[in-house]
Motif scaffolding. Structure first.
Motif, mmCIF file in Angstrom:
data_model
loop_
_atom_site.group_PDB
_atom_site.id
_atom_site.type_symbol
_atom_site.label_atom_id
_atom_site.label_comp_id
_atom_site.label_asym_id
_atom_site.label_seq_id
_atom_site.Cartn_x
_atom_site.Cartn_y
_atom_site.Cartn_z
ATOM 1 N N GLN A 7 0.826 -1.203 0.000
ATOM 2 C CA GLN A 7 0.000 0.000 0.000
ATOM 3 C C GLN A 7 0.865 1.259 0.000
ATOM 4 O OE1 GLN A 7 -2.844 0.781 3.348
ATOM 5 N NE2 GLN A 7 -4.205 0.006 1.763
ATOM 6 N N GLN B 112 -1.930 0.969 -13.893
ATOM 7 C CA GLN B 112 -0.773 1.441 -14.652
ATOM 8 C C GLN B 112 0.304 0.367 -14.562
ATOM 9 O OE1 GLN B 112 -1.037 5.206 -12.175
ATOM 10 N NE2 GLN B 112 -0.078 5.991 -14.039
ATOM 11 N N ILE C 67 -10.310 5.489 -6.555
ATOM 12 C CA ILE C 67 -10.848 6.673 -5.895
ATOM 13 C C ILE C 67 -12.337 6.433 -5.674
ATOM 14 C CG2 ILE C 67 -11.280 9.144 -6.097
ATOM 15 C CD1 ILE C 67 -8.776 9.251 -7.908
ATOM 16 N N LYS D 240 -3.550 5.441 1.525
ATOM 17 C CA LYS D 240 -4.930 5.052 1.791
ATOM 18 C C LYS D 240 -5.558 6.112 2.676
ATOM 19 C CE LYS D 240 -8.026 1.552 3.468
ATOM 20 N NZ LYS D 240 -8.267 0.157 3.702
ATOM 21 N N ALA E 117 -11.255 1.986 -11.231
ATOM 22 C CA ALA E 117 -9.871 1.755 -10.827
ATOM 23 C C ALA E 117 -8.954 1.983 -12.023
ATOM 24 C CB ALA E 117 -9.694 0.340 -10.300
ATOM 25 N N THR F 118 -4.873 2.461 -8.674
ATOM 26 C CA THR F 118 -5.406 3.644 -7.999
ATOM 27 C C THR F 118 -6.922 3.561 -8.029
ATOM 28 O OG1 THR F 118 -3.527 4.971 -8.758
ATOM 29 C CG2 THR F 118 -5.472 6.157 -7.968
ATOM 30 N N GLY G 228 -9.844 7.037 -1.116
ATOM 31 C CA GLY G 228 -9.441 5.884 -1.909
ATOM 32 C C GLY G 228 -8.074 5.381 -1.523
ATOM 33 N N ASN G 229 -7.447 4.634 -2.430
ATOM 34 C CA ASN G 229 -6.131 4.081 -2.131
ATOM 35 C C ASN G 229 -5.307 3.884 -3.392
ATOM 36 O OD1 ASN G 229 -6.585 1.228 -3.120
ATOM 37 N ND2 ASN G 229 -8.236 1.397 -1.639
ATOM 38 N N VAL G 230 -4.001 3.785 -3.170
ATOM 39 C CA VAL G 230 -3.025 3.504 -4.221
ATOM 40 C C VAL G 230 -2.190 2.332 -3.723
ATOM 41 C CG1 VAL G 230 -1.058 4.390 -5.536
ATOM 42 C CG2 VAL G 230 -2.948 5.934 -4.917
ATOM 43 N N THR G 231 -2.108 1.275 -4.535
ATOM 44 C CA THR G 231 -1.397 0.067 -4.135
ATOM 45 C C THR G 231 -0.504 -0.409 -5.268
ATOM 46 O OG1 THR G 231 -3.338 -0.563 -2.819
ATOM 47 C CG2 THR G 231 -1.688 -2.272 -3.214
ATOM 48 N N MET H 253 0.594 -0.376 -10.663
ATOM 49 C CA MET H 253 0.083 0.491 -9.627
ATOM 50 C C MET H 253 -1.427 0.594 -9.859
ATOM 51 S SD MET H 253 1.228 4.273 -8.330
ATOM 52 C CE MET H 253 0.943 5.112 -9.875
#
Length: 108
Positions: free
Chosen positions: A28, A60, A106, A31, A57, A104, A35-38, A102
């Motif tokens: 992670q 990338q 939101i 967060k 979502a 993402t 939302g989150n970016v993992t 990656m």
């Protein structure tokens, strides 16, 4: 590398996560309520079974190649490619080669 994702610190996406032989690794980045970016690293042949998410979502690809099935349609992505997966649409993925991405998401 404990503070790899410290705010205001520069980091390289590809080097921020390592592959695991025969497995999938996730890490992670951010967060919060929005939302989150993992980051994910998949060994060749690994994948995720079909599922859907309640929010759009953005995927990338930062290393390698992947086949993403989106609403039953195959999409082939390689390093540098991206796709937006719409909320509620079933999707799955399989690593054509070792690959890193990656994700993402939101909320809203």
């Amino acid at each position: 590398m404990k503070d790899v994702f410290s705010k205001s610190a520069v980091f390289g996406l590809r080097d921020a996560i390592e592959y695991a032989e025969g497995g999938i690794v996730s890490k992670q980045v951010l967060k919060n309520d929005a939302g989150n970016v993992t980051l994910f690293a998949f060994d060749s042949g690994q994948g995720l079974s079909e599922h859907s998410a309640p929010f759009d979502a953005l995927v990338q690809v930062i290393d390698g190649e992947v086949e993403i099935r989106l609403g039953g349609q195959p999409l082939y992505l390689k390093t540098g490619d991206a796709v937006i997966m719409p909320a509620g649409i079933p999707h799955s993925l399989r690593a054509a080669t070792r690959f890193k991405m990656m994700l993402t998401m939101i909320k809203g």
